[in-house]
Design a protein around this motif. Sequence first.
Motif, PDB file in Angstrom:
ATOM      1  N   PHE A 160       0.672  -1.170   0.450  1.00  0.00           N
ATOM      2  CA  PHE A 160      -0.362  -0.157   0.140  1.00  0.00           C
ATOM      3  C   PHE A 160       1.254   1.242   0.172  1.00  0.00           C
ATOM      4  O   PHE A 160       2.246   1.483   0.051  1.00  0.00           O
ATOM      5  N   LYS A 161       0.397   2.128   0.070  1.00  0.00           N
ATOM      6  CA  LYS A 161       0.969   3.933  -0.575  1.00  0.00           C
ATOM      7  C   LYS A 161       0.729   4.191   1.090  1.00  0.00           C
ATOM      8  O   LYS A 161      -0.518   4.372   1.675  1.00  0.00           O
ATOM      9  N   TYR A 162       2.077   4.754   1.972  1.00  0.00           N
ATOM     10  CA  TYR A 162       1.540   5.419   2.845  1.00  0.00           C
ATOM     11  C   TYR A 162       2.036   7.100   3.295  1.00  0.00           C
ATOM     12  O   TYR A 162       2.824   7.299   2.509  1.00  0.00           O
ATOM     13  N   THR A 163       1.112   7.659   3.666  1.00  0.00           N
ATOM     14  CA  THR A 163       1.705   9.334   4.083  1.00  0.00           C
ATOM     15  C   THR A 163       1.741   9.402   5.479  1.00  0.00           C
ATOM     16  O   THR A 163       1.089   9.703   6.106  1.00  0.00           O
ATOM     17  N   ASP A 164       3.539   9.990   6.260  1.00  0.00           N
ATOM     18  CA  ASP A 164       3.973  10.121   7.151  1.00  0.00           C
ATOM     19  C   ASP A 164       3.326  11.173   7.389  1.00  0.00           C
ATOM     20  O   ASP A 164       2.690  12.184   7.077  1.00  0.00           O
ATOM     21  N   ALA A 165       3.503  11.901   9.123  1.00  0.00           N
ATOM     22  CA  ALA A 165       3.058  12.712   9.308  1.00  0.00           C
ATOM     23  C   ALA A 165       3.256  13.905   8.650  1.00  0.00           C
ATOM     24  O   ALA A 165       2.934  15.473   8.768  1.00  0.00           O
ATOM     25  N   SER A 166       4.447  13.657   8.414  1.00  0.00           N
ATOM     26  CA  SER A 166       5.392  15.153   6.887  1.00  0.00           C
ATOM     27  C   SER A 166       4.492  15.305   5.728  1.00  0.00           C
ATOM     28  O   SER A 166       4.981  16.453   5.454  1.00  0.00           O
ATOM     29  N   GLY A 167       3.777  14.160   5.378  1.00  0.00           N
ATOM     30  CA  GLY A 167       3.420  14.879   4.632  1.00  0.00           C
ATOM     31  C   GLY A 167       4.429  13.811   3.466  1.00  0.00           C
ATOM     32  O   GLY A 167       3.203  13.819   1.841  1.00  0.00           O
ATOM     33  N   GLN A 168       5.256  12.919   3.643  1.00  0.00           N
ATOM     34  CA  GLN A 168       6.063  12.540   2.788  1.00  0.00           C
ATOM     35  C   GLN A 168       5.308  10.966   2.415  1.00  0.00           C
ATOM     36  O   GLN A 168       5.006  10.355   3.056  1.00  0.00           O
ATOM     37  N   GLY A 169       5.059  11.212   0.893  1.00  0.00           N
ATOM     38  CA  GLY A 169       4.781   9.159   0.625  1.00  0.00           C
ATOM     39  C   GLY A 169       5.356   8.147   0.627  1.00  0.00           C
ATOM     40  O   GLY A 169       6.674   8.436   0.021  1.00  0.00           O
ATOM     41  N   SER A 170       5.056   6.960   0.966  1.00  0.00           N
ATOM     42  CA  SER A 170       5.896   5.945   0.120  1.00  0.00           C
ATOM     43  C   SER A 170       5.248   5.017   0.224  1.00  0.00           C
ATOM     44  O   SER A 170       4.446   4.206   0.709  1.00  0.00           O
ATOM     45  N   ALA A 171       5.966   3.948  -0.639  1.00  0.00           N
ATOM     46  CA  ALA A 171       5.148   2.350  -1.155  1.00  0.00           C
ATOM     47  C   ALA A 171       5.560   1.415   0.117  1.00  0.00           C
ATOM     48  O   ALA A 171       6.763   1.921   0.751  1.00  0.00           O
ATOM     49  N   ARG A 172       4.717   0.856   0.526  1.00  0.00           N
ATOM     50  CA  ARG A 172       4.948  -0.009   2.017  1.00  0.00           C
ATOM     51  C   ARG A 172       4.587  -1.596   1.329  1.00  0.00           C
ATOM     52  O   ARG A 172       3.586  -1.396   0.490  1.00  0.00           O
ATOM     53  N   SER A 173       5.624  -2.646   1.588  1.00  0.00           N
ATOM     54  CA  SER A 173       5.119  -4.034   1.059  1.00  0.00           C
ATOM     55  C   SER A 173       5.291  -4.284   3.126  1.00  0.00           C
ATOM     56  O   SER A 173       6.526  -4.356   3.087  1.00  0.00           O
ATOM     57  N   VAL A 174       4.320  -5.228   4.183  1.00  0.00           N
ATOM     58  CA  VAL A 174       4.194  -5.992   4.698  1.00  0.00           C
ATOM     59  C   VAL A 174       4.000  -6.098   4.880  1.00  0.00           C
ATOM     60  O   VAL A 174       3.132  -7.299   4.149  1.00  0.00           O
ATOM     61  N   GLU A 175       3.745  -7.429   6.288  1.00  0.00           N
ATOM     62  CA  GLU A 175       3.146  -8.502   6.792  1.00  0.00           C
ATOM     63  C   GLU A 175       2.432  -7.965   8.011  1.00  0.00           C
ATOM     64  O   GLU A 175       2.699  -7.945   9.018  1.00  0.00           O
ATOM     65  N   PRO A 176       0.709  -7.956   7.285  1.00  0.00           N
ATOM     66  CA  PRO A 176      -0.481  -7.020   9.072  1.00  0.00           C
ATOM     67  C   PRO A 176      -0.223  -7.770   9.949  1.00  0.00           C
ATOM     68  O   PRO A 176      -0.520  -9.533   9.960  1.00  0.00           O
ATOM     69  N   TYR A 177      -0.351  -7.538  11.328  1.00  0.00           N
ATOM     70  CA  TYR A 177      -0.363  -8.421  12.387  1.00  0.00           C
ATOM     71  C   TYR A 177      -1.458  -8.819  13.127  1.00  0.00           C
ATOM     72  O   TYR A 177      -2.553  -9.294  13.348  1.00  0.00           O
ATOM     73  N   ARG A 178      -1.849  -7.005  13.736  1.00  0.00           N
ATOM     74  CA  ARG A 178      -2.718  -6.890  14.062  1.00  0.00           C
ATOM     75  C   ARG A 178      -3.229  -5.052  14.021  1.00  0.00           C
ATOM     76  O   ARG A 178      -2.987  -4.152  13.904  1.00  0.00           O
ATOM     77  N   LEU A 179      -5.014  -5.002  13.933  1.00  0.00           N
ATOM     78  CA  LEU A 179      -5.216  -3.754  14.164  1.00  0.00           C
ATOM     79  C   LEU A 179      -5.438  -2.797  15.518  1.00  0.00           C
ATOM     80  O   LEU A 179      -5.717  -4.245  16.742  1.00  0.00           O
ATOM     81  N   VAL A 180      -5.140  -1.580  16.364  1.00  0.00           N
ATOM     82  CA  VAL A 180      -5.198  -1.366  17.547  1.00  0.00           C
ATOM     83  C   VAL A 180      -5.472  -0.017  17.731  1.00  0.00           C
ATOM     84  O   VAL A 180      -5.488   0.594  16.474  1.00  0.00           O
ATOM     85  N   VAL A 197      -0.147 -13.785  -1.451  1.00  0.00           N
ATOM     86  CA  VAL A 197       0.913 -13.974  -0.812  1.00  0.00           C
ATOM     87  C   VAL A 197       0.931 -14.728   0.747  1.00  0.00           C
ATOM     88  O   VAL A 197       0.508 -13.293   1.404  1.00  0.00           O
ATOM     89  N   ARG A 198       0.866 -15.940   1.197  1.00  0.00           N
ATOM     90  CA  ARG A 198       0.907 -16.001   2.470  1.00  0.00           C
ATOM     91  C   ARG A 198       2.733 -15.616   3.482  1.00  0.00           C
ATOM     92  O   ARG A 198       3.365 -16.256   2.673  1.00  0.00           O
ATOM     93  N   PHE A 199       1.911 -16.244   4.778  1.00  0.00           N
ATOM     94  CA  PHE A 199       3.425 -15.570   5.484  1.00  0.00           C
ATOM     95  C   PHE A 199       2.732 -16.297   6.716  1.00  0.00           C
ATOM     96  O   PHE A 199       2.047 -16.621   7.489  1.00  0.00           O
ATOM     97  N   GLU A 200       3.961 -16.597   6.794  1.00  0.00           N
ATOM     98  CA  GLU A 200       4.249 -17.062   8.979  1.00  0.00           C
ATOM     99  C   GLU A 200       4.431 -16.014   9.504  1.00  0.00           C
ATOM    100  O   GLU A 200       5.511 -15.667   9.712  1.00  0.00           O
ATOM    101  N   PRO A 201       3.496 -16.175  10.382  1.00  0.00           N
ATOM    102  CA  PRO A 201       3.204 -14.845  11.381  1.00  0.00           C
ATOM    103  C   PRO A 201       4.319 -15.074  12.032  1.00  0.00           C
ATOM    104  O   PRO A 201       4.686 -16.007  12.760  1.00  0.00           O
ATOM    105  N   ARG A 202       4.424 -13.907  12.783  1.00  0.00           N
ATOM    106  CA  ARG A 202       6.523 -13.661  14.017  1.00  0.00           C
ATOM    107  C   ARG A 202       5.636 -13.235  14.978  1.00  0.00           C
ATOM    108  O   ARG A 202       4.233 -12.926  15.941  1.00  0.00           O
ATOM    109  N   ALA A 203       6.599 -14.326  15.665  1.00  0.00           N
ATOM    110  CA  ALA A 203       6.019 -14.829  17.156  1.00  0.00           C
ATOM    111  C   ALA A 203       5.937 -12.555  18.156  1.00  0.00           C
ATOM    112  O   ALA A 203       6.900 -11.990  17.820  1.00  0.00           O
ATOM    113  N   LEU A 204       4.809 -13.352  18.460  1.00  0.00           N
ATOM    114  CA  LEU A 204       4.435 -11.437  19.422  1.00  0.00           C
ATOM    115  C   LEU A 204       3.634 -11.334  20.645  1.00  0.00           C
ATOM    116  O   LEU A 204       2.090 -12.322  19.602  1.00  0.00           O
ATOM    117  N   THR A 205       3.142 -11.335  21.606  1.00  0.00           N
ATOM    118  CA  THR A 205       2.517 -11.714  22.694  1.00  0.00           C
ATOM    119  C   THR A 205       1.793 -10.239  21.733  1.00  0.00           C
ATOM    120  O   THR A 205       1.600  -9.322  21.945  1.00  0.00           O
TER     121      THR A 205
END
Length: 327
Positions: free
Chosen positions: A166-186, A220-228
């Motif tokens: 996805f595309k992400y815009t940080d607090a300063s307004g700078q945009g970037s392309a990200r490739s991530v393995e999502p873990y949790r919504l908070v 593309v599937r991934f094995e979630p990393r260990a995180l409590t």
Amino acid sequence: MAATTSRTLELLSLLQSHRHWSARELTGRLGVSERTLRRDVERLRELGYGIESVRGSAGGYRLEAGTGLPPLLLTDDEGVAIALGLRSQATAGLRGAEHTTLSALAKIEQVLPPALRRRIEALQSHTAVGVGVGGWNRSGRPAPEVDAELLGLLALSCRDGERLRFKYTDASGQGSARSVEPYRLVPVARRWYLLAWDRDRDDWRTFRLDRISDVFPTRVRFEPRALTEEDARERVERAVRYRRRSIEARVIVELPRAELVEHLGWYGREVQAVDEAHCAWPLEAESVEALAMALMWIPPGVRYRVEGPELAEFLGRQAERFAQATA
């Protein structure tokens, strides 16, 4: 018969979505004559819907409250929101209404399409409990809007272990392309964050959902990393605290720690014992007004002392204003 039923349901949906419709608007949207419209209105009345008819040039129809609760038509997002809220309330234990909460939840989930049920289960199982850094973290400002479809998509990706781009815009307004393995919504302070492993930066990162755009599921599937769960919450708390200015204070309350924790619930998790009769409640927020709001949670009649120059000064000013207002 099927066409008539479908048209009647469409009419009901229109009446539920707008306060008042003219007869001309309804016949135009439904593609029927005024005579057919009147028949459809009568069918809805027979089902228990209170529909008021207004005559004249500005006449038309509007849905009004009835003596009972007739069936409601809900959009997909509305159904997800209601079912998710009922699930959360059922697990939280709504005192005095446990049976009604569970029966309402059962009725809704019985008719949910499989796709919506999967979205609800993903949201509930991969959404952390709301985080309030330092026990209280409300700024008083409106929360950014988050698209319900985006929230559901991210929850499903967390549950299924699917990589995202996805595309992400940080607090300063700078945009970037990200490739991530999502873990949790908070949820934190009325904002939603995604905790994910950033594959390009080889580290955990926290993303505000209202700054995410153009999400692409890679399949593309991934094995979630260990995180409590505790580690996940702390990582988000640290990231949010780093990004903003915060004000801290401490409240000494004339109550045993166990009593205050029982009263505050989750917000009292950081309360510390001072002695057998006193405890300390650490507070942190984006504004001094938010800290003052937290004091309203202390049980009535219980004495307490505030430690923190900014909050103490603010309370002093407000005390003078209140005294003038009640003079």
